[in-house]
Scaffold this motif. Structure first.
Motif, PDB file in Angstrom:
ATOM      1  N   ARG A  88     -13.227  -3.275   5.256  1.00 12.72           N
ATOM      2  CA  ARG A  88     -12.687  -1.973   4.842  1.00 12.72           C
ATOM      3  C   ARG A  88     -13.662  -1.312   3.859  1.00 12.72           C
ATOM      4  O   ARG A  88     -14.323  -1.961   3.066  1.00 12.72           O
ATOM      5  CB  ARG A  88     -11.277  -2.128   4.272  1.00 12.72           C
ATOM      6  CG  ARG A  88     -11.199  -2.851   2.925  1.00 12.72           C
ATOM      7  CD  ARG A  88     -11.162  -1.893   1.780  1.00 12.72           C
ATOM      8  NE  ARG A  88     -11.183  -2.597   0.508  1.00 12.72           N
ATOM      9  CZ  ARG A  88     -12.273  -2.870  -0.160  1.00 12.72           C
ATOM     10  NH1 ARG A  88     -13.458  -2.575   0.325  1.00 12.72           N
ATOM     11  NH2 ARG A  88     -12.207  -3.484  -1.337  1.00 12.72           N
TER      12      ARG A  88
ATOM     13  N   GLY B 235      -6.935  -6.021   1.843  1.00 13.01           N
ATOM     14  CA  GLY B 235      -8.108  -6.223   2.695  1.00 13.01           C
ATOM     15  C   GLY B 235      -9.395  -6.436   1.936  1.00 13.01           C
ATOM     16  O   GLY B 235     -10.486  -6.350   2.524  1.00 13.01           O
TER      17      GLY B 235
ATOM     18  N   ASP C  87      -5.075  -3.690  -2.585  1.00 12.54           N
ATOM     19  CA  ASP C  87      -6.170  -3.943  -1.652  1.00 12.54           C
ATOM     20  C   ASP C  87      -6.065  -5.293  -0.957  1.00 12.54           C
ATOM     21  O   ASP C  87      -6.890  -6.190  -1.180  1.00 12.54           O
ATOM     22  CB  ASP C  87      -7.485  -3.868  -2.454  1.00 12.54           C
ATOM     23  CG  ASP C  87      -8.713  -3.742  -1.573  1.00 12.54           C
ATOM     24  OD1 ASP C  87      -8.568  -3.421  -0.382  1.00 12.54           O
ATOM     25  OD2 ASP C  87      -9.828  -3.946  -2.091  1.00 12.54           O
TER      26      ASP C  87
ATOM     27  N   PRO D  55      -9.834   1.599  -2.368  1.00  8.15           N
ATOM     28  CA  PRO D  55     -10.108   1.104  -1.010  1.00  8.15           C
ATOM     29  C   PRO D  55      -9.687   2.105   0.059  1.00  8.15           C
ATOM     30  O   PRO D  55      -8.779   2.913  -0.145  1.00  8.15           O
ATOM     31  CB  PRO D  55      -9.267  -0.174  -0.927  1.00  8.15           C
ATOM     32  CG  PRO D  55      -8.123   0.079  -1.873  1.00  8.15           C
ATOM     33  CD  PRO D  55      -8.712   0.874  -3.000  1.00  8.15           C
ATOM     34  N   ASP D  56     -10.337   2.019   1.197  1.00  5.71           N
ATOM     35  CA  ASP D  56     -10.045   2.899   2.330  1.00  5.71           C
ATOM     36  C   ASP D  56      -8.970   2.255   3.194  1.00  5.71           C
ATOM     37  O   ASP D  56      -9.224   1.767   4.289  1.00  5.71           O
ATOM     38  CB  ASP D  56     -11.324   3.136   3.138  1.00  5.71           C
ATOM     39  CG  ASP D  56     -11.114   4.098   4.305  1.00  5.71           C
ATOM     40  OD1 ASP D  56     -10.184   4.921   4.221  1.00  5.71           O
ATOM     41  OD2 ASP D  56     -11.875   4.020   5.282  1.00  5.71           O
ATOM     42  N   ASN D  57      -7.739   2.264   2.685  1.00  2.99           N
ATOM     43  CA  ASN D  57      -6.629   1.669   3.443  1.00  2.99           C
ATOM     44  C   ASN D  57      -5.406   2.574   3.473  1.00  2.99           C
ATOM     45  O   ASN D  57      -4.303   2.116   3.794  1.00  2.99           O
ATOM     46  CB  ASN D  57      -6.265   0.299   2.854  1.00  2.99           C
ATOM     47  CG  ASN D  57      -5.874   0.372   1.385  1.00  2.99           C
ATOM     48  OD1 ASN D  57      -5.641   1.444   0.844  1.00  2.99           O
ATOM     49  ND2 ASN D  57      -5.805  -0.783   0.735  1.00  2.99           N
TER      50      ASN D  57
ATOM     51  N   SER E 284     -12.942  -7.769   3.247  1.00  2.00           N
ATOM     52  CA  SER E 284     -13.079  -7.529   4.683  1.00  2.00           C
ATOM     53  C   SER E 284     -14.038  -6.367   4.902  1.00  2.00           C
ATOM     54  O   SER E 284     -14.758  -5.958   4.003  1.00  2.00           O
ATOM     55  CB  SER E 284     -11.709  -7.214   5.294  1.00  2.00           C
ATOM     56  OG  SER E 284     -11.233  -5.960   4.824  1.00  2.00           O
TER      57      SER E 284
ATOM     58  N   ILE F 155       0.822  -1.199   0.000  1.00  2.00           N
ATOM     59  CA  ILE F 155       0.000   0.000   0.000  1.00  2.00           C
ATOM     60  C   ILE F 155       0.863   1.259   0.000  1.00  2.00           C
ATOM     61  O   ILE F 155       0.575   2.227  -0.711  1.00  2.00           O
ATOM     62  CB  ILE F 155      -0.945  -0.006   1.217  1.00  2.00           C
ATOM     63  CG1 ILE F 155      -1.920  -1.189   1.124  1.00  2.00           C
ATOM     64  CG2 ILE F 155      -1.722   1.304   1.317  1.00  2.00           C
ATOM     65  CD1 ILE F 155      -2.690  -1.437   2.408  1.00  2.00           C
TER      66      ILE F 155
ATOM     67  N   VAL G 150      -8.957   6.272   6.281  1.00  2.00           N
ATOM     68  CA  VAL G 150      -7.676   5.758   6.764  1.00  2.00           C
ATOM     69  C   VAL G 150      -6.549   6.572   6.144  1.00  2.00           C
ATOM     70  O   VAL G 150      -6.507   6.787   4.927  1.00  2.00           O
ATOM     71  CB  VAL G 150      -7.518   4.273   6.416  1.00  2.00           C
ATOM     72  CG1 VAL G 150      -6.123   3.772   6.799  1.00  2.00           C
ATOM     73  CG2 VAL G 150      -8.585   3.449   7.119  1.00  2.00           C
TER      74      VAL G 150
END
Length: 264
Positions: free
Chosen positions: A76, A71, A69, A91-93, A74, A44, A154
């Protein structure tokens, strides 16, 4: 008219082409541009750095679709971010935040209904079933259904360099395909402390502070500000990463060994 969608992933081949097919099914007029699909799988931080660096070169209104991604499947969240110049989808990571923040103010929205485009969403390929159609709809000027503003996406940063008695302490955030070692030390900060031609130490090894890769002799270790605005370590005609043994996450300490003797 529909605009541009860039693609940044760790997918390699095959899967980005499928995502482009989904984008074209929304609008065949959208132009897609691959930034890279060669991010190391699940990395990431590297994806975030490359997205931040590359995204700023595109026209205002470009939609940057990024999927690194690990995750996926999951809890997220899936995001659409509206910035001052660009949109970001992914994605929100932490992947999107450095690029979004670098362009100024932004607002983040969660895609609350992942089945807004496909009624059967694969839990392992949100790039195809969620992010690609969302990016295409934004680029086509359409609204993504079910967006809900959030205020706690995030975050991710590349660390903060520290000035200590023995020099500037930073870390490696990326090694480019040429073996140049990019650090989290901003070029403007270092430029205020060094003069061009100064001999410095990088983790105890002598190097010269220069402007370009060819300012030193063949095989010389060099310190300069790269096109991304960050300090990087390079070797004229060779790979600095192999010479120094430095890789992502390693500490870098830069200190002055010898000033140019020109009266400064």
């Amino acid at each position: 008219m529909p605009g541009i969608v860039t693609i940044t992933t760790d997918f390699g081949d095959i899967y980005p082409g499928i995502m482009k097919g989904v984008i074209a099914s929304v609008s065949s007029h959208i132009r897609t541009v691959d930034i890279t699909n060669s991010i190391p799988q699940g990395d990431i931080s590297q994806g975030a750095f490359i997205l931040q660096y590359a995204s700023a070169s595109f026209p205002k209104g470009t939609v940057h679709l990024a999927v690194v991604d690990p995750g996926v499947g999951s809890g997220r969240r899936a995001l659409v971010i509206l910035g001052e110049k660009y949109w970001f989808v992914g994605p929100d990571n932490g992947l999107l935040l450095p690029a979004a923040r670098a362009q100024g103010q932004f607002r983040a929205y969660e895609i609350t209904d992942l089945k807004f485009f496909e009624k059967s969403v694969s839990p392992v390929f949100h790039g195809r079933d969620v992010f690609a159609p969302a990016a295409a709809m934004v680029a086509a000027g359409d609204s993504v259904p079910g967006l809900e503003e959030i205020f706690d996406p995030v975050d991710l940063d590349f660390g903060v360099p520290v000035l200590e008695e023995d020099g500037i302490h930073g870390q490696v955030i990326f090694v480019d395909p040429f073996g140049n070692v990019i650090t989290n030390i901003g070029g403007t900060a270092l430029g205020g402390l060094l003069f061009l031609g100064d001999t410095v130490e990088i983790n105890g090894t002598a190097a010269t502070y220069v402007t370009t890769y060819h300012d030193g002799g063949a095989g010389d270790l060099l310190l300069l500000t790269g096109s991304h605005g960050m300090v990087e370590i390079a070797i004229n005609g060779d790979r600095a990463s192999e010479y120094t043994g430095l890789g992502r996450g390693d500490e870098v300490v830069i200190s002055v060994r010898e000033r140019q003797s020109d009266g400064r």
